[in-house]
Design a protein around this motif. Structure first.
Motif, PDB file in Angstrom:
ATOM      1  N   UNK A  42       0.663  -1.233  -0.021  1.00 27.41           N
ATOM      2  CA  UNK A  42      -0.193  -0.006  -0.056  1.00 27.41           C
ATOM      3  C   UNK A  42       0.914   1.525   0.044  1.00 27.41           C
ATOM      4  N   UNK A  43       1.595   1.436   0.836  1.00 25.02           N
ATOM      5  CA  UNK A  43       2.648   2.683   0.992  1.00 25.02           C
ATOM      6  C   UNK A  43       3.492   2.942  -0.114  1.00 25.02           C
ATOM      7  N   UNK A  44       4.235   1.816  -0.670  1.00 26.11           N
ATOM      8  CA  UNK A  44       5.042   1.693  -1.820  1.00 26.11           C
ATOM      9  C   UNK A  44       4.130   2.154  -2.993  1.00 26.11           C
ATOM     10  N   UNK A  45       3.055   1.930  -3.095  1.00 22.41           N
ATOM     11  CA  UNK A  45       2.344   2.170  -4.315  1.00 22.41           C
ATOM     12  C   UNK A  45       1.795   3.530  -4.088  1.00 22.41           C
ATOM     13  N   UNK A  46       1.411   4.041  -2.988  1.00 18.45           N
ATOM     14  CA  UNK A  46       1.099   5.485  -2.937  1.00 18.45           C
ATOM     15  C   UNK A  46       2.135   6.313  -2.917  1.00 18.45           C
ATOM     16  N   UNK A  47       3.622   5.999  -2.386  1.00 17.58           N
ATOM     17  CA  UNK A  47       4.689   6.826  -2.550  1.00 17.58           C
ATOM     18  C   UNK A  47       5.235   6.797  -4.017  1.00 17.58           C
ATOM     19  N   UNK A  48       4.752   5.744  -4.656  1.00 15.05           N
ATOM     20  CA  UNK A  48       5.501   6.231  -6.181  1.00 15.05           C
ATOM     21  C   UNK A  48       4.546   7.154  -6.986  1.00 15.05           C
ATOM     22  N   UNK A  49       3.162   7.369  -6.611  1.00 17.15           N
ATOM     23  CA  UNK A  49       2.377   8.328  -7.315  1.00 17.15           C
ATOM     24  C   UNK A  49       2.819   9.794  -6.780  1.00 17.15           C
ATOM     25  N   UNK A  50       3.659  10.074  -6.027  1.00 14.83           N
ATOM     26  CA  UNK A  50       4.274  11.200  -5.853  1.00 14.83           C
ATOM     27  C   UNK A  50       5.303  11.871  -6.893  1.00 14.83           C
ATOM     28  N   UNK A  51       5.694  10.892  -7.516  1.00 17.70           N
ATOM     29  CA  UNK A  51       6.694  11.152  -8.716  1.00 17.70           C
ATOM     30  C   UNK A  51       6.017  11.662  -9.971  1.00 17.70           C
ATOM     31  N   UNK A  52       4.704  11.725  -9.800  1.00 20.40           N
ATOM     32  CA  UNK A  52       3.754  12.101 -11.103  1.00 20.40           C
ATOM     33  C   UNK A  52       4.012  11.316 -12.356  1.00 20.40           C
ATOM     34  N   UNK A  53       3.851   9.958 -12.008  1.00 19.86           N
ATOM     35  CA  UNK A  53       3.795   8.946 -13.048  1.00 19.86           C
ATOM     36  C   UNK A  53       3.036   9.311 -14.394  1.00 19.86           C
ATOM     37  N   UNK A  54       3.133   8.576 -15.343  1.00 20.70           N
ATOM     38  CA  UNK A  54       1.998   8.621 -16.439  1.00 20.70           C
ATOM     39  C   UNK A  54       0.684   8.226 -15.990  1.00 20.70           C
ATOM     40  N   UNK A  55      -0.196   8.980 -16.529  1.00 23.43           N
ATOM     41  CA  UNK A  55      -1.764   8.430 -16.096  1.00 23.43           C
ATOM     42  C   UNK A  55      -1.990   6.991 -16.202  1.00 23.43           C
ATOM     43  N   UNK A  56      -1.473   6.231 -17.069  1.00 23.98           N
ATOM     44  CA  UNK A  56      -1.908   4.991 -16.980  1.00 23.98           C
ATOM     45  C   UNK A  56      -1.253   4.044 -15.682  1.00 23.98           C
ATOM     46  N   UNK A  57      -0.139   4.715 -15.118  1.00 20.39           N
ATOM     47  CA  UNK A  57       0.390   4.183 -13.781  1.00 20.39           C
ATOM     48  C   UNK A  57      -0.548   4.561 -12.704  1.00 20.39           C
TER      49      UNK A  57
END
Length: 109
Positions: A42-57
């Protein structure tokens, strides 16, 4: 063009990894361990969203979170056996149930 190919490969790799989180959760992880498994990601997935990934991610990440944060029958009994309280479950990090047994068995080494 080469950097675009590298970016595409990185996106596909992340999508594949996110998909495997769902596959393992649904078909491999026993119900008693689903909460622990979900907590690991959960936290790893949420944290990777901070890096402004592509919308599909972002969409795939939200799909994964939606699928692994649904309580399953039998999961509560596992939590109860560990003696966790609702206060400890609401904290930012709760160690998986297997972590305490690892520490206890390797304490003398």
């Amino acid at each position: 063009d080469r950097s675009d190919g590298g970016d595409d490969a990185m996106v596909m790799s992340r999508l594949c990894a996110l998909h495997w989180v769902i596959v393992l959760y649904k078909y491999v992880v026993p119900d008693l361990l689903k909460a622990d498994y979900a907590r690991e990601f959960i936290f790893a997935i949420i944290n990777q969203l901070v890096d402004d990934p592509p919308k599909i991610i972002v969409y795939k990440s939200l799909e994964v979170l939606a699928k692994i944060t649904v309580p399953v029958e039998g999961e509560e009994s596992s939590i109860g056996k560990r003696g966790a309280t609702s206060a400890s479950l609401s904290s930012k990090f709760v160690s998986p149930s297997w972590a305490s047994s690892v520490g206890a068995t390797s304490g003398g080494n």
